[in-house]
Design a protein around this motif. Structure first.
Motif, short mmCIF file in Angstrom:
data_model
loop_
_atom_site.label_atom_id
_atom_site.label_comp_id
_atom_site.label_asym_id
_atom_site.label_seq_id
_atom_site.Cartn_x
_atom_site.Cartn_y
_atom_site.Cartn_z
N PRO A 231 -2.09 -4.53 0.81
CA PRO A 231 -1.46 -4.02 1.02
C PRO A 231 -0.69 -4.62 2.18
CG PRO A 231 -3.82 -2.89 0.61
CD PRO A 231 -3.69 -4.01 0.82
N ILE B 151 1.02 -1.92 4.84
CA ILE B 151 1.13 -1.05 4.14
C ILE B 151 0.29 0.31 3.60
CG2 ILE B 151 3.25 -0.01 2.45
CD1 ILE B 151 4.16 -1.78 4.41
N ASP C 280 0.05 2.74 1.75
CA ASP C 280 -0.30 2.53 0.76
C ASP C 280 0.44 2.12 -0.49
OD1 ASP C 280 -1.70 5.07 -1.73
OD2 ASP C 280 -0.15 4.25 -2.80
N VAL C 281 0.00 1.25 -1.59
CA VAL C 281 0.57 0.49 -2.68
C VAL C 281 0.27 0.59 -3.99
CG1 VAL C 281 0.70 -1.39 -0.81
CG2 VAL C 281 -0.87 -1.59 -2.14
N GLY C 282 0.51 1.85 -4.02
CA GLY C 282 -0.50 2.46 -5.54
C GLY C 282 -1.72 1.77 -5.78
N GLY D 187 -4.01 -2.82 -6.43
CA GLY D 187 -2.34 -2.04 -6.40
C GLY D 187 -1.13 -2.73 -6.65
N ASN E 21 6.20 2.60 -6.54
CA ASN E 21 4.81 2.13 -6.24
C ASN E 21 4.25 2.34 -5.24
OD1 ASN E 21 4.42 0.94 -9.34
ND2 ASN E 21 6.28 0.27 -8.77
N THR E 22 4.41 3.78 -4.23
CA THR E 22 3.67 4.29 -4.08
C THR E 22 3.24 5.86 -3.66
OG1 THR E 22 3.76 4.02 -0.64
CG2 THR E 22 5.71 3.83 -1.87
N ARG E 23 2.85 5.88 -2.95
CA ARG E 23 2.40 7.80 -2.81
C ARG E 23 2.54 8.74 -1.47
NH1 ARG E 23 -2.24 5.51 -4.75
NH2 ARG E 23 -3.55 5.97 -6.69
N PRO F 120 6.56 7.32 -0.38
CA PRO F 120 7.79 6.63 -0.14
C PRO F 120 8.49 6.88 0.97
CG PRO F 120 7.91 7.85 -1.34
CD PRO F 120 6.45 8.16 -1.40
N VAL G 209 6.85 4.50 3.59
CA VAL G 209 7.30 3.15 3.14
C VAL G 209 8.65 2.69 3.60
CG1 VAL G 209 7.20 1.75 1.48
CG2 VAL G 209 5.08 3.12 2.18
#
Length: 658
Positions: free
Chosen positions: A159, A194, A196-198, A216, A241-243, A245, A248
């Protein structure tokens, strides 16, 4: 042509660069999207500098360290490049994927200045800048912006993303007077967490991770802006690749914008003083901090000092993970050796070298707050990080929780070793987060949310020589901020009932730790929670005879028939609408013998409901008359004498006999 050093100009440049870092930080705070940035301040800004190992014609620092204040008795032959460098050992990065050592013509990377930053962010960013140079070598151009977010390529955990932008200056002239090509010398840099990083778990922190791929989206060093033009397809891959976006994207724009502000301000400095004068000032700044720390170390007794601290667990069923530290002081330098620490563990607490080194630097900078913090400070410090250990794992070992666990324990272990050297300078310097990630859909907006609530874990300050633990985190981590509860209620489906000190939870000491904080929150929508708790059994250490902190734990669905106490972890546990979430965030350790605490201070603590009558007597040997609200001096003297006698007969027993 050699450039003379002007100490006044050097000091102006040092303060200017720190101001640049502050302006970059304000830019992020005012333009980012996620509460992690705008409210929690979980990011850091700084300025880095690179130079060839043997810059031609530049003589920026005095040959004799005696020319610096406070340097009496130092060895002028001390190695200039002493200290820790991990880049040659990092795994398989860049075009040269065999892991070979850096070429001799690769530049040194130096931290010059930072805002009030999270130490593990800004110290570890040294490796991020180094990795960009290793990965891109000569393919760095004006207008480029780079992103690094891989634990094994200059990062710490997935993250934490690092954004940097190069500033080019002319290369110093050679002996014939011929100038070289412009080179990337300064790097304004932002590193932030960050949201969320997937990966399989919203918000990261997959407590079931057994390899880094399960934590992630790993981003090796990439160019996200190419000579001023965003690389749009790469941005879209990252945001896919983030929930979250929308968050981010905004945070990335804020980080790039902050680097652009830093770029502009540093170019203004170079135009005003000239590149060679600024570079000479930079080398003076670094050497000044180096000499000051060497002078401080020179005052400490030579010797070898050991300590072992333990991590509660690795989130994979293995408990009491040892962190063994040996501090060896010789003359004006020191070595911190982790030989004897645990090998790699199965769970996600393995600590990459940049993270491990950052925790060591955090402890030592906390002991020397009067010395400017930059890479010159790091030069007298050598580190030994055993291969395939919990402090230097091999990929793909999981590392997702490393910044806190074992980060907190590394800091405590280093401090406890130094307790044997300079006890008046040690104390709690760790953050000790017992954190949770909640996720679900906010029925008010229909939007998916992921939150990490620092209000549940704001306490780690311990006692230090001359002062009690204060209000929240240890000072080294106070760049983090506690958001107003009302703001979180606006942004997430929460309603807060409680956030206050808890009686009888402050670690006893001549100077006590901060009390634990108790937190209670009602969920106004259905959601799930992942908890990754630490320091329940092995809580924050006490110093010089002070006791440990109270420790951390959680109650999920508090008061319900299916209430769950969490002392280690849980994954995606249901939190129904109307349920309660409770947390205890323990404070740091005490400092000094509790029986030496001024009875009047114990009385004040009782009046403030920090301690009860029973604990005042049990832990401090102080008898308070509640009817007169005064200390009973005679009974206190007798009780303390009894406690000291019992302790002398059985040093491992509690302060007071049963």
């Amino acid at each position: 042509m050699k450039t003379a050093v002007d100490p006044i100009t050097a000091e102006i440049c040092r303060n200017y660069l720190e101001t640049v870092s502050q302006e970059m930080s304000a830019t992020v705070e005012n333009t980012a999207m996620s509460p992690i940035f705008t409210l929690n301040h979980d990011y850091s800004c700084g300025v880095f500098y690179t130079t060839p190992r043997n810059p031609p014609g530049l003589r920026p620092t005095p040959e004799n360290p005696q020319d610096f204040p406070g340097a009496a008795g130092l060895d002028s032959g001390a190695p200039r490049d002493a200290g820790w460098t991990a880049a040659p050992d990092l795994a398989k990065a860049g075009p040269d994927r065999d892991g070979a050592a850096l070429a001799s013509d690769m530049p040194d990377v130096q931290l010059l200045a930072r805002d009030l930053a999270v130490p593990v962010h800004i110290f570890a960013s040294l490796e991020s800048v180094r990795m960009v140079f290793r990965y891109f070598r000569d393919d760095i151009r004006p207008g480029d912006v780079f992103l690094v977010a891989d634990p094994y390529m200059g990062g710490t955990h997935c993250p934490d993303w690092t954004i940097m932008k190069p500033i080019f200056i002319p290369t110093p002239t050679d002996s014939s007077g011929t100038p070289g090509p412009d080179r990337p010398a300064f790097f304004p840099c932002v590193r932030g967490h960050i949201n969320d990083v997937g990966g399989p778990v919203p918000g990261g922190y997959n407590v079931n991770a057994r390899e880094v791929w399960q934590e992630g989206f790993r981003i090796s060093p990439v160019r996200i802006v190419d000579q001023g033009t965003p690389v749009r397809d790469l941005w879209e891959v990252i945001l896919a690749n983030t929930r979250v976006p929308h968050e981010v994207r905004g945070d990335l724009h804020a980080m790039v914008g902050a680097c652009t502000v830093g770029h502009r301000r540093i170019e203004e400095l170079i135009r005003k003083y000239g590149a060679e004068a600024v570079e000479a000032s930079v080398e003076y700044i670094l050497r000044y901090s180096e000499v000051q720390l060497r002078a401080r170390i020179h005052q400490w007794p030579d010797g070898t000092y050991h300590h072992v601290e333990y991590v509660d667990h690795d989130y994979a069923g293995h408990r009491d993970v040892p962190i063994h530290v040996t501090v060896a002081i010789h003359g004006d330098s020191l070595t911190v050796d982790f030989t004897g620490s645990s090998g790699e563990v199965e769970g996600f607490i393995n600590s990459p070298p940049g993270n491990s080194a950052s925790q060591v630097f955090t402890a030592i900078t906390a002991m020397c707050p009067d010395i400017p913090v930059n890479s010159g400070f790091f030069r007298p410090i050598r580190m030994v990080l055993p291969e395939a250990s919990v402090v230097k794992p091999r990929p793909p070992a999981p590392v997702g929780h490393c910044t806190l666990v074992p980060g907190t324990t590394i800091i405590d272990a280093v401090m406890k070793a130094f307790e044997q050297v300079v006890p008046e300078r040690v104390g709690t310097a760790a953050c000790d987060l017992n954190n949770a990630r909640c996720f679900g859909v906010d029925s008010r907006t229909g939007r998916y949310f992921i939150s990490g609530d620092l209000n549940a874990t704001p306490m780690s300050a311990g006692g230090a020589h001359g002062t009690d633990g204060w209000g929240a985190w240890a000072a080294t981590f106070c760049a983090l901020r506690l958001p107003p509860l009302e703001m979180y209620e606006l942004q997430f489906p929460y309603f807060y009932y409680l956030a206050e000190y808890a009686t009888d939870t402050a670690a006893p000491g001549r100077w006590r730790g901060a009390p634990a904080l108790h937190f209670r929150r009602r969920q106004t929508d259905d959601m799930r929670v992942t908890i990754y708790n630490g320091s329940y059994r092995h809580s924050l250490a006490g110093y010089a005879g002070g006791k440990r902190g109270a420790g951390n734990y959680w109650l999920i669905r508090e008061g319900a028939p299916d209430e769950l106490k969490v002392t280690e972890c849980c994954l995606a546990e249901p939190l129904p609408r109307g349920s309660l979430l409770f947390a205890q965030s323990g404070g740091g350790g005490g400092w000094g013998d509790p029986l030496a605490r001024d009875p009047q201070e114990v009385l004040d603590d009782w009046l403030d409901e920090v301690v009860s009558l029973e604990v005042a007597a049990r832990d401090y040997g102080v008898v308070i008359d509640p009817s007169t609200r005064t200390v009973d001096v005679e009974k206190t003297a007798a009780l303390r004498a009894q406690a000291r006698h019992a302790r002398d007969r059985s040093p491992s027993s509690p302060l007071m006999p049963p």
